[in-house]
Design a protein around this motif. Structure first.
Motif, mmCIF file in Angstrom:
data_model
loop_
_atom_site.group_PDB
_atom_site.id
_atom_site.type_symbol
_atom_site.label_atom_id
_atom_site.label_comp_id
_atom_site.label_asym_id
_atom_site.label_seq_id
_atom_site.Cartn_x
_atom_site.Cartn_y
_atom_site.Cartn_z
ATOM 1 N N MET B 1 -0.664 45.673 86.881
ATOM 2 C CA MET B 1 1.073 45.428 86.320
ATOM 3 C C MET B 1 2.138 45.804 86.258
ATOM 4 S SD MET B 1 2.052 45.565 82.025
ATOM 5 C CE MET B 1 0.640 47.691 81.743
ATOM 6 N N ASP B 2 1.451 46.631 87.718
ATOM 7 C CA ASP B 2 3.479 46.862 88.057
ATOM 8 C C ASP B 2 3.494 45.587 88.612
ATOM 9 O OD1 ASP B 2 3.539 49.412 86.686
ATOM 10 O OD2 ASP B 2 2.503 50.454 88.375
ATOM 11 N N GLN B 3 2.868 45.270 90.221
ATOM 12 C CA GLN B 3 3.606 44.178 90.750
ATOM 13 C C GLN B 3 4.059 42.960 90.023
ATOM 14 O OE1 GLN B 3 -0.791 43.310 92.384
ATOM 15 N NE2 GLN B 3 0.227 42.258 94.698
ATOM 16 N N PHE B 4 3.122 42.693 88.993
ATOM 17 C CA PHE B 4 3.802 42.078 88.012
ATOM 18 C C PHE B 4 5.530 42.494 87.476
ATOM 19 C CE2 PHE B 4 4.497 40.779 83.368
ATOM 20 C CZ PHE B 4 5.216 40.003 83.583
ATOM 21 N N LEU B 5 5.634 43.888 87.311
ATOM 22 C CA LEU B 5 6.735 43.907 86.667
ATOM 23 C C LEU B 5 7.862 44.024 88.132
ATOM 24 C CD1 LEU B 5 6.179 47.128 84.321
ATOM 25 C CD2 LEU B 5 6.663 44.156 83.118
ATOM 26 N N GLU B 6 7.603 44.184 88.587
ATOM 27 C CA GLU B 6 8.798 44.136 90.065
ATOM 28 C C GLU B 6 9.050 42.817 89.879
ATOM 29 O OE1 GLU B 6 6.902 47.366 93.400
ATOM 30 O OE2 GLU B 6 7.709 45.123 94.764
ATOM 31 N N TYR B 7 7.789 41.662 90.754
ATOM 32 C CA TYR B 7 7.477 40.472 91.177
ATOM 33 C C TYR B 7 9.470 40.058 90.068
ATOM 34 C CZ TYR B 7 7.269 35.363 91.968
ATOM 35 O OH TYR B 7 7.484 34.036 92.637
ATOM 36 N N VAL B 8 8.714 39.972 88.973
ATOM 37 C CA VAL B 8 9.742 39.383 87.574
ATOM 38 C C VAL B 8 10.970 40.296 88.287
ATOM 39 C CG1 VAL B 8 10.532 39.194 85.350
ATOM 40 C CG2 VAL B 8 8.260 39.113 86.147
ATOM 41 N N ASP B 9 11.108 41.763 88.211
ATOM 42 C CA ASP B 9 12.789 41.564 88.321
ATOM 43 C C ASP B 9 12.783 41.179 90.315
ATOM 44 O OD1 ASP B 9 14.205 43.818 88.075
ATOM 45 O OD2 ASP B 9 14.511 45.110 89.413
ATOM 46 N N LYS B 10 12.134 40.881 90.911
ATOM 47 C CA LYS B 10 13.629 40.536 91.987
ATOM 48 C C LYS B 10 13.477 39.174 92.262
ATOM 49 C CE LYS B 10 11.800 43.576 95.324
ATOM 50 N NZ LYS B 10 10.834 44.488 95.716
ATOM 51 N N HIS B 11 12.769 38.401 91.170
ATOM 52 C CA HIS B 11 12.850 36.943 91.577
ATOM 53 C C HIS B 11 13.994 36.470 90.059
ATOM 54 C CE1 HIS B 11 9.949 36.961 93.671
ATOM 55 N NE2 HIS B 11 9.838 36.200 94.889
ATOM 56 N N GLN B 12 14.532 37.802 89.674
ATOM 57 C CA GLN B 12 15.053 37.112 88.558
ATOM 58 C C GLN B 12 16.188 35.842 88.704
ATOM 59 O OE1 GLN B 12 18.238 39.949 87.432
ATOM 60 N NE2 GLN B 12 16.870 42.052 87.854
ATOM 61 N N ASN B 13 16.606 35.603 90.054
ATOM 62 C CA ASN B 13 17.698 34.569 89.921
ATOM 63 C C ASN B 13 16.704 33.151 89.759
ATOM 64 O OD1 ASN B 13 19.762 35.923 90.268
ATOM 65 N ND2 ASN B 13 19.734 35.829 92.106
ATOM 66 N N ASP B 14 15.253 33.325 90.338
ATOM 67 C CA ASP B 14 14.870 31.809 89.988
ATOM 68 C C ASP B 14 14.084 31.745 88.385
ATOM 69 O OD1 ASP B 14 14.388 32.246 92.661
ATOM 70 O OD2 ASP B 14 12.644 32.530 92.670
ATOM 71 N N PHE B 15 14.326 32.485 87.592
ATOM 72 C CA PHE B 15 14.259 32.096 86.082
ATOM 73 C C PHE B 15 15.784 32.158 85.560
ATOM 74 C CE2 PHE B 15 10.704 35.472 86.998
ATOM 75 C CZ PHE B 15 9.587 35.345 87.373
ATOM 76 N N VAL B 16 16.853 32.627 85.781
ATOM 77 C CA VAL B 16 17.949 31.774 85.381
ATOM 78 C C VAL B 16 18.152 30.977 86.128
ATOM 79 C CG1 VAL B 16 20.167 32.565 85.783
ATOM 80 C CG2 VAL B 16 18.806 34.035 85.217
#
Ligand SMILES: [Zn+2]
Ligand SMILES: [Zn+2]
Ligand SMILES: [Zn+2]
Ligand SMILES: [Zn+2]
Lengths: 472, 472
Positions: B1-16
């Motif tokens: 899960m940590d990997q997932f949380l980190e990925y989301v944080d790092k790829h914020q701009n893609d999600f925006v």
């Protein structure tokens, strides 16, 4: 006079033709698209009056702000027939504009084509309100001219084109001309209302006034969702219903303390005037379309219409008013109600009592919302007397033409121009209707019975003879 | 899960960027001119879901009668990611249509262009309601795919395009597919509401129901003039105000006898849940735009919103509702009001009590008018429990992402789909919001804070991990 009465009867069809021409001009003052027709109607009257040897002039009333658009106001048509200082001068008022009318509203025939049905009803917009009566006066002049007879009085016409749209500019004009154009006027006669029922002429000597109120309750900054906020805040609509429900009871009794204090007591003499009126409860039921009368007697019903105050709630601005369901808490709501006033109520006092009552009742609620209640406009009642010589003359004229004593009536509504003429000219004003109570003045299929038009023309002429003989 | 949380944080701009594309499609379901955009939005979702290896299908809901015009209803977008029978299946619901929005309504920026302001608020129509949350689920799938990680559960999407316009056809579809498409569902999660305030996440476990009433009073056959008829007949508006003023008092207490009989008593345990909520009276004042709160404590205010019934008067149909003054006696008026219902009130019983009360009060008036009062629609309250494992899993996810225990909230309004899923699928339904209480979902300048979007995406993913570990 007999010569005149006979002439009118013999030339019925000419007079109906005159009415046909007038009805054909759709002078709807409330519809900007028809504004040119209102002007056309004024011009038609000017020509018609000139052909009767009247001295005619028109007066410009300026501009009107119609929901942001500037419109030219139709003129006042002034005309004088005769200026003999030895004769009385009678001012007659009427209006040449009409209510809107569309075939698709439910008219059986084109509203601007005069049609005579099998019962000799002349059907068309304006036939009864108010082109028929206005032409009635002109028919009187016409008959005298044709017969080579002198008129018994000087006639002065004041014809308005905005009556159905608030009479903009008229009041100021009347007060302005009171000691100018109107300075020689001895009495005023207005033919712009109706018989009480359908069978007997009447003279009308009283009108109720009206005071209109807005009661605004303001709460949230904007409309809210009742799911989120219901139960947590004071709702303006709840407060409004609480206070407005206390204004009047179901039987029409106004509950504002002190409101009846100056209502004139009913004397035995006045009581008697309700004895012999030509009106049946069935006529009320027909007009209402339902048997929801508060009182079962004509006497009480007409007293409530004519000489007692009443309070009606008209609606609410700011709430949800469409079909369907919407779960809104309206942020700001304004309740609208009005009080019909009668002798000897004073509008300023009525307003003060109502405002105080609403404020007190709102205070008692303990709501945190804000209340603003005020009178938006008031018009005083008007009361003349059937004993005044102007009325006595008219009553004699009714007996001459109809062979009956007229009903002596009042009306529940207001005709503000009546009070304006009385106040400005300080002369007696007589309301002498031509049409019947069922003419449908503002409804579909407006009509004027041929006999009302013709006998009405005779009546207006006979009145001029009688009033010329009496000391005012 | 940590990997997932980190990925989301790092790829914020893609999600925006993904959110920017979604907001750019003006999928306003309430405006026929935008109906093609609602379809376009469905197609965009289908392509996006396919690119995430979901198995996607759309379901046609047929036609809609829009004020006489037939419109095609937007489809339900169904998608499944994973069908491992050893894993739980979580159904997520969201909607891809949005409320209307026009720059001229007062938006500071074009509503369909996502803008990030200096406070990292992502501003645009649908950012918070409900495109942000819908994309949140897709971001979770995206992150797992990118990381080459298996999802802890099977995810099933049910995305609707008519939520802002009455969810036409949805209920029937849910019940129809309960033991077909939805047969393997273990629990439901809906992210389409808001935090209580602005600082702390919440889980929402209850909603009030609503019963809507029309109270019609009919008198004359047509509208009447108050001058002529005021004081002589029973006026429908007077009767309506009398009866409706008796429904509720100014402090929100409903006055219909028996209405509180089945309202669940407040236990000490429930009382405690109001102790530590992240909400201040100032937030209520801001939302209302005025200090018209009935109660001064958060506790009482929220109890009134969440767990007590309330009654709101919405308006009157048939009266005079425009600006200005009109002296009409309306012939037929319909008062509209609704009651928010709570455990354990029964809509049928509520309706019977209200109808009887109105009839009794009307009877007492002695009016000759006719009354018709009935419930036009009702939707039951919904109540789950924060002790259910589905909620316990979500609470753990909140602690993982936000390092706080979530507020446990209920809402005052209704989200009918919640009850539909629970009744049709017989599974627990969790409301897990992403946005804040001040997002302005249906207002101008709707926004979703960047942190809510990103941490919200983490939260939805963390919830899937937690719920995969728990026994439902
Ligand atoms: Zn008139
Ligand atoms: Zn009129
Ligand atoms: Zn939504
Ligand atoms: Zn919404």
């Amino acid at each position: 006079m007999d010569q005149f009465l006979e002439y009118v009867d013999k030339h019925q069809n000419d007079f109906v033709e005159r009415l046909r021409k007038a009805v054909a001009i759709p002078s709807v003052s409330g519809d900007p698209a028809h504004r040119p027709d209102v002007f056309k109607m004024a011009e038609w009257l000017v020509e018609e009056l000139k052909s009767l040897d009247a001295v005619v002039e028109t007066r410009d009333l300026g501009k009107q702000d119609f929901h942001g658009t500037e419109l030219d106001l139709p003129p006042i048509v002034l005309a004088t027939v005769g200026t003999d200082p030895k004769k009385k001068t009678i001012l007659v008022y009427g209006h040449y504009d009409v209510q809107p009318a569309l075939l698709e509203d439910g008219w059986n025939t084109d509203p601007f084509t005069l049609v005579e049905d099998e019962n000799n009803r002349l059907i068309g917009r304006g036939s009864s309100d108010d082109k028929g009566p206005v032409l009635g006066w002109m028919n009187v002049v016409d008959a005298h001219k044709a017969l080579g007879l002198e008129l018994p009085v000087n006639i002065m016409f004041c014809l308005e084109g905005m009556e159905e749209s608030g009479s903009e500019g008229l009041d100021a004009f009347i007060f302005e001309e009171a000691d100018k154009y109107f300075k020689d006027v001895d009495a005023v006669c207005i033919s712009d209302n109706y018989w009480l029922g359908t069978s007997k002429p009447c003279l009308t000597y009283g009108l109720r006034g009206v005071s209109y109120f807005h009661m605004k309750v303001k709460g949230p900054a904007a409309d809210l969702h009742s799911g989120v906020f219901g139960g947590t805040i004071h709702e303006p609509m709840t407060d409004l219903f609480k206070v407005m429900s206390k204004l009047v009871d179901v039987d029409g009794k106004i509950l504002v303390p002190g409101i009846y204090e100056h209502v004139r007591a009913l004397s035995d003499e006045e009581q008697k005037t309700y004895d012999d009126l030509s009106f049946k409860m069935e006529e009320l039921h027909d007009a209402v379309g339902s048997k929801i009368n508060i009182h079962d007697s004509i006497r009480e019903t007409l007293q409530c219409r004519w000489r007692n105050p009443s309070l009606s709630i008209h609606g609410v601005e700011g709430g949800f008013y469409s079909p369907g369901d919407k779960t809104v808490i309206p942020a700001c709501v304004t309740g609208k109600f009005s009080i019909r006033t009668v002798p000897d109520m004073n509008p300023k006092e009525v307003s003060a009592l109502v405002v105080k009552f609403c404020q007190d009742e709102f205070e008692k609620l303990g709501s945190k919302n804000k209340l603003d209640v005020h009178c938006t406009h008031d018009g005083n009642y008007w009361l003349s007397s059937p004993d005044h010589p102007n009325y006595v003359a008219a009553a004699k004229a009714v007996e001459t033409v109809y062979k009956v004593k007229p009903d002596l009536t009042r009306e529940g509504g207001s005709i503000p121009v009546t009070l304006s003429f009385q106040d400005a000219l300080k002369k007696n004003v007589l309301l002498l209707p031509m049409g019947r109570g069922d003419d449908g003045a503002h409804s579909i299929n407006e009509k004027l019975d041929r006999s009302n038009y013709i006998c009405g023309t005779q009546l207006l002429g006979a009145y001029l003879y009688e009033v010329s003989q009496i000391t005012l």
